[in-house]
Scaffold this active site. Sequence first.
Site, PDB file in Angstrom:
ATOM      1  N   ARG A 112       0.957  -1.737  -0.495  1.00  0.00           N
ATOM      2  CA  ARG A 112       0.489  -0.136   0.296  1.00  0.00           C
ATOM      3  C   ARG A 112       0.959   1.097  -0.069  1.00  0.00           C
ATOM      4  O   ARG A 112       2.183   1.824   0.317  1.00  0.00           O
ATOM      5  CB  ARG A 112      -0.709   0.190   1.162  1.00  0.00           C
ATOM      6  CG  ARG A 112       0.220   0.035   2.595  1.00  0.00           C
ATOM      7  CD  ARG A 112      -1.016   0.404   3.447  1.00  0.00           C
ATOM      8  NE  ARG A 112      -0.227   0.275   4.643  1.00  0.00           N
ATOM      9  CZ  ARG A 112      -1.018  -0.068   6.436  1.00  0.00           C
ATOM     10  NH1 ARG A 112      -2.352   0.535   6.603  1.00  0.00           N
ATOM     11  NH2 ARG A 112      -0.148  -0.156   7.113  1.00  0.00           N
ATOM     12  N   ASN A 150      -5.485   7.460   4.081  1.00  0.00           N
ATOM     13  CA  ASN A 150      -5.048   7.261   4.703  1.00  0.00           C
ATOM     14  C   ASN A 150      -3.751   7.190   5.487  1.00  0.00           C
ATOM     15  O   ASN A 150      -2.785   6.729   4.124  1.00  0.00           O
ATOM     16  CB  ASN A 150      -5.125   5.481   4.638  1.00  0.00           C
ATOM     17  CG  ASN A 150      -5.045   4.912   6.257  1.00  0.00           C
ATOM     18  OD1 ASN A 150      -6.069   4.680   7.244  1.00  0.00           O
ATOM     19  ND2 ASN A 150      -4.408   3.571   6.147  1.00  0.00           N
ATOM     20  N   GLU A 151      -3.145   7.641   6.375  1.00  0.00           N
ATOM     21  CA  GLU A 151      -2.115   7.780   6.886  1.00  0.00           C
ATOM     22  C   GLU A 151      -1.315   8.956   5.808  1.00  0.00           C
ATOM     23  O   GLU A 151      -0.334   7.754   5.522  1.00  0.00           O
ATOM     24  CB  GLU A 151      -1.501   6.631   7.465  1.00  0.00           C
ATOM     25  CG  GLU A 151      -2.588   6.011   8.858  1.00  0.00           C
ATOM     26  CD  GLU A 151      -1.179   5.451   9.844  1.00  0.00           C
ATOM     27  OE1 GLU A 151      -0.658   3.813   9.164  1.00  0.00           O
ATOM     28  OE2 GLU A 151      -2.014   4.917  11.219  1.00  0.00           O
ATOM     29  N   GLU A 316      -7.833   5.720  15.031  1.00  0.00           N
ATOM     30  CA  GLU A 316      -7.272   3.817  15.349  1.00  0.00           C
ATOM     31  C   GLU A 316      -6.246   3.703  16.907  1.00  0.00           C
ATOM     32  O   GLU A 316      -5.222   5.007  16.775  1.00  0.00           O
ATOM     33  CB  GLU A 316      -5.965   3.227  14.120  1.00  0.00           C
ATOM     34  CG  GLU A 316      -6.791   3.403  13.192  1.00  0.00           C
ATOM     35  CD  GLU A 316      -5.717   3.220  11.510  1.00  0.00           C
ATOM     36  OE1 GLU A 316      -4.827   2.860  11.912  1.00  0.00           O
ATOM     37  OE2 GLU A 316      -6.246   3.403  10.613  1.00  0.00           O
ATOM     38  N   TRP A 324       1.978  -7.915  11.307  1.00  0.00           N
ATOM     39  CA  TRP A 324       2.004  -7.941  10.277  1.00  0.00           C
ATOM     40  C   TRP A 324       2.856  -9.608   9.452  1.00  0.00           C
ATOM     41  O   TRP A 324       3.366  -9.971  10.947  1.00  0.00           O
ATOM     42  CB  TRP A 324       2.895  -7.026   9.037  1.00  0.00           C
ATOM     43  CG  TRP A 324       2.490  -5.585   9.036  1.00  0.00           C
ATOM     44  CD1 TRP A 324       1.524  -5.376   9.242  1.00  0.00           C
ATOM     45  CD2 TRP A 324       3.029  -5.136   8.031  1.00  0.00           C
ATOM     46  NE1 TRP A 324       1.088  -4.326   8.973  1.00  0.00           N
ATOM     47  CE2 TRP A 324       1.653  -4.062   8.232  1.00  0.00           C
ATOM     48  CE3 TRP A 324       3.680  -5.021   6.648  1.00  0.00           C
ATOM     49  CZ2 TRP A 324       2.078  -2.784   7.306  1.00  0.00           C
ATOM     50  CZ3 TRP A 324       3.493  -3.871   5.568  1.00  0.00           C
ATOM     51  CH2 TRP A 324       2.676  -2.623   6.139  1.00  0.00           C
ATOM     52  N   GLU A 366      -1.683  -8.788   7.104  1.00  0.00           N
ATOM     53  CA  GLU A 366      -2.404  -7.783   8.708  1.00  0.00           C
ATOM     54  C   GLU A 366      -2.909  -8.954   9.285  1.00  0.00           C
ATOM     55  O   GLU A 366      -3.952  -8.942  10.262  1.00  0.00           O
ATOM     56  CB  GLU A 366      -2.786  -6.400   8.703  1.00  0.00           C
ATOM     57  CG  GLU A 366      -2.553  -5.717   8.670  1.00  0.00           C
ATOM     58  CD  GLU A 366      -2.591  -4.275   9.079  1.00  0.00           C
ATOM     59  OE1 GLU A 366      -3.798  -3.955   8.997  1.00  0.00           O
ATOM     60  OE2 GLU A 366      -1.813  -2.832   8.619  1.00  0.00           O
TER      61      GLU A 366
HETATM   62  C1  GAL Z   1      -2.132   1.972  10.800  1.00  0.00           C
HETATM   63  C2  GAL Z   1      -2.893   1.576   9.760  1.00  0.00           C
HETATM   64  C3  GAL Z   1      -3.853   0.767   9.045  1.00  0.00           C
HETATM   65  C4  GAL Z   1      -3.387  -1.112   9.968  1.00  0.00           C
HETATM   66  C5  GAL Z   1      -2.544  -0.201  11.134  1.00  0.00           C
HETATM   67  C6  GAL Z   1      -2.084  -1.613  11.772  1.00  0.00           C
HETATM   68  O1  GAL Z   1      -0.750   1.895  10.312  1.00  0.00           O
HETATM   69  O2  GAL Z   1      -3.532   2.949   9.368  1.00  0.00           O
HETATM   70  O3  GAL Z   1      -4.644   0.326   8.191  1.00  0.00           O
HETATM   71  O4  GAL Z   1      -2.048  -0.800   9.021  1.00  0.00           O
HETATM   72  O5  GAL Z   1      -1.647   0.222  10.571  1.00  0.00           O
HETATM   73  O6  GAL Z   1      -1.020  -2.257  10.780  1.00  0.00           O
END
Ligand code: GAL
Length: 680
Positions: A112, A150-151, A316, A324, A366
């Site tokens: 990603r 996202n991020e 989050e 991972w 994940e």
């Molecule tokens: C964040 C991300 C999520 C998920 C989470 C755990 O950085 O926004 O999509 O990947 O970490 O890895």
Amino acid sequence: MSMLLNGDRLILGTCYYPEHWPETMWKADLERMLENGIEVIRIAEFAWSKIELREGEFDYSFFDRFLDVAEQTDIKVIFCTPTATPPAWLTEKYPEVLNATIDGVLYRHGARRHYNYNAPIYRELSARIVEKSASHYAGRKCIIGWQIDNELNCERNEFYSEADSAAFRVFLKKKYGTLDALNEAWGTVFWNQTYTDWEELHVPRTTVSYSTNPHEVLDYTRFISDSCRSYCLMQSEIIRRYLKSGDFITTNGMFGNVDNHKMTGESLDFYMYDSYPNFAYCLDAYKDVPGDLQDRKWSRNLTEVRSISPKFGIMEQQSGANGWNTRMEAPTPRPGQLTLWTMQSVAHGADYVSYFRWRTCTFGTEIYWHGILDYSGRENRRLREVREVAGKFRAISEAAGSVYEAKVGILKDYDNIWDAQLDVWHGRVESASQKALFAAAQKSHTPVDFVYIDNTDLENLKKYTVLFYPHASIISEERAELLREYVEAGGTLVVGCRSGYKDMNGKCVMEKLPGLLSELTGTDIPEYSFIAPDAGKVTVNWDGTEFEAAVFADLLEPVGNGKLEASYTSDYYAGSGALISCRAGKGTAYYYGSAWTEESARIFLEKLQVISPYEGIIELPETCEIAVRRKEGAAYLFVLNYKKTPAELTLRTEGTDLYTGSRVSGKVTLDGYGTMVIKL
Ligand code: GAL
């Protein structure tokens, strides 16, 4: 007005991926969230292909069906733009949208954030999917706000594609106008780097010994920040055209090489942070010696977030183990840690906390990044803890909208952050002092704010009794002037070694050091050096208090109104000035010739009389953190125990324990990983 962050109450949410689960599960999942106190979900951030499966073919039915279910159950939705993961059809047809390594090797489809911000076709296709999504979905009753991408800048925050080089040239032309001006600003006469045609300019590439002109790299980092910001702004402007009244635009972070303050100011209603304190327990973290503050380091990140966005939420929040399938292994949070980390966010100012994620994914990278529920979705300990948090949120809800209180500020700016990233002299002093000041403040229960100097004004600075600007190597006249005004108005400013020796291009100045700060601090630096590894312990004596200097020694002499406060007492530095104070107007500026250790940071807090401001209210061990949030005359004291063993506290005043409603004072035992919120 949005239901989130309006000062009304605290709210829980979670991240949900309708595309990961059979549609038949949706309704029961959403109902179960509501039963457990979760009122908001965040969806769709990686789901581009669920709306545009092939180029130009739009089909809204998937999320239409999901939003119908959301509306039936009455859960509220934060909808995302899906640009963090461009579809395979897109990157295959337009490989110029891909980011690349510094050697120019493309990052291919399969993970990603593999795109770059500057390929015109990616901007165009992003604008189109954002426009299509916003125009179609924004009117839905259940939607309360939007998350952009996202991020931004996660995974990679350096960009080396051809599109980036082309955009970098445009950025440089705008900034410098002529190549002569650019050559001068970057000092390209050094090592014969002089440019004679704009086409000769590129984003940094592989060079001998990996050294690229430092002034170029500083501009390159500013360029990445601008690219990220303008990409975010492009999306924000589109969404805003369709936004229902009261809905908000946000994004989640926080990552490097972007001026998050400017991005938030120009594109967002507020910023959201992704808080994963379990990284402190990652196996990787233990490869180095683990710091004794471990998960408390996330309090430093939250301090940063508060500075970006005084009103903020957590998009989050850690709820399960990290992992991972290839990296980032960390254990399941122990009983109580999920609550502790949630309350850590709230203590620092978050009024919305959304757990990542509702169910743990059964496939993909994940599979070990656990959410509240495991693969089966059965009732478990983490869901029980979430229910308890929901109860606690109700009990302390009146604290919503209250503001974190700090009398000590640490000044920062992006130029110095980015310079310290690259420049090892600057980087070493900066990282030592940031760690030291944070640790000393945490362990002495001295709340601190980060204050970005380009994002503040005199009125705001006046709120702080003491401001540290640890190593402002790069300084502008404007910033120096603001510091002078702060001191003259009665403030205490403390700067550390290596201040004021660079201009805004990162070039060293030829004036007497510390350059633009010399007069204000009454300081001259005739000599300076790294503290050599064989120098042993280099010590400083400040009115009989002896402590160790760290990393660097500026040997100081007072000039003008400067007054010698402390001197070095060892090696050939002995007898030279280590600390100078200088009165200006109603305040004082200090120049300290070294970087801080935890011990010296503590001594500065003590001598400047800003240490432990709540000592008269509560006594507690170093292993607990406190925060006070205040509103309309009420003060909410958060106490967080980061250890698995109980902590003994003494409340020197009477207050109300908001979890139980009972009056408390005197000796109180806080459970391992326990939290308390006391209304004073
Ligand atoms: C964040 C991300 C999520 C998920 C989470 C755990 O950085 O926004 O999509 O990947 O970490 O890895």
